[in-house]
Design a protein around this motif. Structure first.
Motif, PDB file in Angstrom:
ATOM      1  N   GLU A  11      73.355  74.165  32.972  1.00  0.00           N
ATOM      2  CA  GLU A  11      72.091  73.609  33.462  1.00  0.00           C
ATOM      3  C   GLU A  11      72.045  72.107  33.166  1.00  0.00           C
ATOM      4  O   GLU A  11      71.745  71.681  32.065  1.00  0.00           O
ATOM      5  CB  GLU A  11      70.900  74.301  32.804  1.00  0.00           C
ATOM      6  N   GLY A  12      72.402  71.309  34.170  1.00  0.00           N
ATOM      7  CA  GLY A  12      72.343  69.862  34.033  1.00  0.00           C
ATOM      8  C   GLY A  12      73.607  69.228  33.484  1.00  0.00           C
ATOM      9  O   GLY A  12      73.661  68.014  33.311  1.00  0.00           O
ATOM     10  N   TRP A  13      74.658  70.017  33.214  1.00  0.00           N
ATOM     11  CA  TRP A  13      75.891  69.426  32.720  1.00  0.00           C
ATOM     12  C   TRP A  13      77.074  70.324  33.053  1.00  0.00           C
ATOM     13  O   TRP A  13      76.898  71.433  33.549  1.00  0.00           O
ATOM     14  CB  TRP A  13      75.813  69.127  31.222  1.00  0.00           C
ATOM     15  N   MET A  14      78.280  69.807  32.819  1.00  0.00           N
ATOM     16  CA  MET A  14      79.496  70.520  33.189  1.00  0.00           C
ATOM     17  C   MET A  14      80.486  70.503  32.036  1.00  0.00           C
ATOM     18  O   MET A  14      80.562  69.530  31.293  1.00  0.00           O
ATOM     19  CB  MET A  14      80.170  69.863  34.402  1.00  0.00           C
ATOM     20  N   VAL A  15      81.262  71.589  31.930  1.00  0.00           N
ATOM     21  CA  VAL A  15      82.395  71.643  31.009  1.00  0.00           C
ATOM     22  C   VAL A  15      83.665  71.669  31.859  1.00  0.00           C
ATOM     23  O   VAL A  15      83.827  72.545  32.708  1.00  0.00           O
ATOM     24  CB  VAL A  15      82.359  72.883  30.106  1.00  0.00           C
ATOM     25  N   LEU A  16      84.548  70.700  31.627  1.00  0.00           N
ATOM     26  CA  LEU A  16      85.835  70.653  32.301  1.00  0.00           C
ATOM     27  C   LEU A  16      86.912  70.954  31.264  1.00  0.00           C
ATOM     28  O   LEU A  16      87.054  70.217  30.278  1.00  0.00           O
ATOM     29  CB  LEU A  16      86.079  69.272  32.919  1.00  0.00           C
ATOM     30  N   THR A  17      87.665  72.026  31.475  1.00  0.00           N
ATOM     31  CA  THR A  17      88.662  72.464  30.500  1.00  0.00           C
ATOM     32  C   THR A  17      90.049  72.429  31.115  1.00  0.00           C
ATOM     33  O   THR A  17      90.341  73.158  32.068  1.00  0.00           O
ATOM     34  CB  THR A  17      88.348  73.890  30.006  1.00  0.00           C
ATOM     35  N   LEU A  18      90.908  71.562  30.585  1.00  0.00           N
ATOM     36  CA  LEU A  18      92.302  71.530  31.008  1.00  0.00           C
ATOM     37  C   LEU A  18      92.940  72.876  30.663  1.00  0.00           C
ATOM     38  O   LEU A  18      92.840  73.342  29.526  1.00  0.00           O
ATOM     39  CB  LEU A  18      93.041  70.394  30.302  1.00  0.00           C
ATOM     40  N   ASN A  19      93.607  73.495  31.638  1.00  0.00           N
ATOM     41  CA  ASN A  19      94.018  74.885  31.448  1.00  0.00           C
ATOM     42  C   ASN A  19      95.474  75.104  31.854  1.00  0.00           C
ATOM     43  O   ASN A  19      95.791  75.892  32.735  1.00  0.00           O
ATOM     44  CB  ASN A  19      93.082  75.804  32.249  1.00  0.00           C
ATOM     45  N   HIS A  44      77.101  63.531  40.993  1.00  0.00           N
ATOM     46  CA  HIS A  44      75.866  63.900  41.670  1.00  0.00           C
ATOM     47  C   HIS A  44      74.708  63.958  40.669  1.00  0.00           C
ATOM     48  O   HIS A  44      74.900  64.193  39.477  1.00  0.00           O
ATOM     49  CB  HIS A  44      76.015  65.253  42.374  1.00  0.00           C
ATOM     50  N   GLU A  45      73.513  63.788  41.167  1.00  0.00           N
ATOM     51  CA  GLU A  45      72.331  63.664  40.311  1.00  0.00           C
ATOM     52  C   GLU A  45      72.076  64.900  39.462  1.00  0.00           C
ATOM     53  O   GLU A  45      71.553  64.816  38.351  1.00  0.00           O
ATOM     54  CB  GLU A  45      71.101  63.378  41.189  1.00  0.00           C
ATOM     55  N   SER A  46      72.467  66.081  39.960  1.00  0.00           N
ATOM     56  CA  SER A  46      72.179  67.322  39.235  1.00  0.00           C
ATOM     57  C   SER A  46      72.956  67.431  37.932  1.00  0.00           C
ATOM     58  O   SER A  46      72.564  68.188  37.037  1.00  0.00           O
ATOM     59  CB  SER A  46      72.492  68.528  40.120  1.00  0.00           C
ATOM     60  N   CYS A  47      74.053  66.707  37.819  1.00  0.00           N
ATOM     61  CA  CYS A  47      74.848  66.713  36.583  1.00  0.00           C
ATOM     62  C   CYS A  47      74.479  65.490  35.759  1.00  0.00           C
ATOM     63  O   CYS A  47      74.523  64.357  36.243  1.00  0.00           O
ATOM     64  CB  CYS A  47      76.334  66.703  36.909  1.00  0.00           C
ATOM     65  N   ARG A  48      74.147  65.714  34.482  1.00  0.00           N
ATOM     66  CA  ARG A  48      73.691  64.600  33.644  1.00  0.00           C
ATOM     67  C   ARG A  48      74.587  64.366  32.430  1.00  0.00           C
ATOM     68  O   ARG A  48      74.344  63.451  31.654  1.00  0.00           O
ATOM     69  CB  ARG A  48      72.240  64.854  33.213  1.00  0.00           C
ATOM     70  N   ALA A  49      75.634  65.162  32.268  1.00  0.00           N
ATOM     71  CA  ALA A  49      76.603  64.958  31.190  1.00  0.00           C
ATOM     72  C   ALA A  49      77.834  65.805  31.473  1.00  0.00           C
ATOM     73  O   ALA A  49      77.769  66.799  32.202  1.00  0.00           O
ATOM     74  CB  ALA A  49      76.013  65.326  29.830  1.00  0.00           C
ATOM     75  N   VAL A  50      78.956  65.409  30.880  1.00  0.00           N
ATOM     76  CA  VAL A  50      80.226  66.115  31.067  1.00  0.00           C
ATOM     77  C   VAL A  50      80.876  66.318  29.705  1.00  0.00           C
ATOM     78  O   VAL A  50      80.868  65.419  28.857  1.00  0.00           O
ATOM     79  CB  VAL A  50      81.183  65.318  31.980  1.00  0.00           C
ATOM     80  N   LEU A  51      81.442  67.499  29.506  1.00  0.00           N
ATOM     81  CA  LEU A  51      82.264  67.793  28.339  1.00  0.00           C
ATOM     82  C   LEU A  51      83.681  68.063  28.818  1.00  0.00           C
ATOM     83  O   LEU A  51      83.897  68.910  29.681  1.00  0.00           O
ATOM     84  CB  LEU A  51      81.727  69.006  27.582  1.00  0.00           C
TER      85      LEU A  51
END
Length: 269
Positions: A11-19, A44-51
């Motif tokens: 909700e509002g952020w994304m997790v990017l995991t190298l796999n 995009h505006e819906s994403c407000r942080a990235v891990l």
């Protein structure tokens, strides 16, 4: 078959995991493409942080040297010109570092194991770096006759000073996570088992922050190394003018006066 990049939309952020755990999450063309697509989505505006993190016992071992070894072997057999690694850097690594630095959202990196070569410098390009206590950072380039890329020669002297940067780059010795924290290379070291949870809490917190303000903070910090004091003061003035007209500024002041948590939206209006 599981993707080489796991994208977990929260909700509002994304997790990017190298796999690519069997390759210590080393980067190839496909993984670069998937990262580029995911970071474009994160804009995009819906994403407000990235891990950003990795699976297995490494965060990222840099370029997949398996492909380099095959190319080198072919060069030895045929006598043909070796591949131009500068082309690979320009096509994949430079755009990745620019995307991370220019993304108008905070990027948290959770270094879950070894971060070597370009993998180390991709981590350093992120805004806040947490590392597992067992993690190590290795500028592995000189050990195979290469030069640090992915911003390594830019980030290292600015973060830890020229003397330490030169030694790490020239010697290629592993730097333990706790030393990296003590030197100011990264933000925080946490126990291995707590890393993912702590990183997710931090990313979720940033995703609820004043997103435009955080973007302008990134912009100001990115510009500071090239600006003199007068130019930086002017930039701060201009960005403060923008920030002072946002709904999040009004909400932040009201929340402070009313002694309650702020409910930031991250929107311009």
């Amino acid at each position: 078959m599981e993707s080489e990049l796991l994208v977990d939309r929260r909700e509002g952020w994304m997790v990017l995991t190298l796999n690519r755990p069997e390759r210590l999450n080393a980067l190839n063309e496909k993984l670069h493409r998937l990262l580029a697509e995911a970071l474009e989505e994160a804009a995009h505006e819906s994403c407000r942080a990235v891990l950003l993190t990795g699976t297995g016992r490494a965060f990222c071992a840099g370029e997949d040297v398996g492909g380099l070894a095959l190319a080198a072997a072919e060069f030895q057999r045929s006598g043909a010109l070796p591949p131009d690694l500068g082309v690979t850097v320009e096509a994949h690594y430079n755009p990745l570092i620019r995307r991370i630095r220019r993304l108008r959202k905070p990027v948290v990196c959770a270094v879950n194991g070894v971060a070597a070569g370009a993998g180390a410098n991709i981590a350093l390009a992120c805004d806040i770096v947490l590392a597992a206590r067992s993690a190590k950072f290795v500028q592995a380039f000189a050990s195979i006759g290469l030069v640090p890329d992915s911003g390594g020669t830019f980030f290292l002297p600015r973060l830890i000073g020229e003397a330490r940067a030169r030694a790490l780059a020239l010697l290629g010795e592993p730097l333990p996570a706790e030393t990296a924290q003590a030197w100011g290379l990264i933000w925080q070291v946490v126990d291995d088992g707590a890393l993912r949870g702590e990183a997710e809490k931090l990313a979720a917190r940033l995703a609820k922050g004043p997103t435009l303000s955080l973007a302008w903070i990134k912009e100001a910090l990115n510009a500071s190394s090239a600006n003199d004091l007068d130019a930086q003061l002017d930039l701060e003035r201009n960005l403060q003018s923008l920030a002072g007209r946002t709904p999040d500024y009004r909400e932040g002041v009201l929340a402070f006066l009313e002694k309650r948590p702020a409910n930031f939206t991250g929107r311009a209006s």
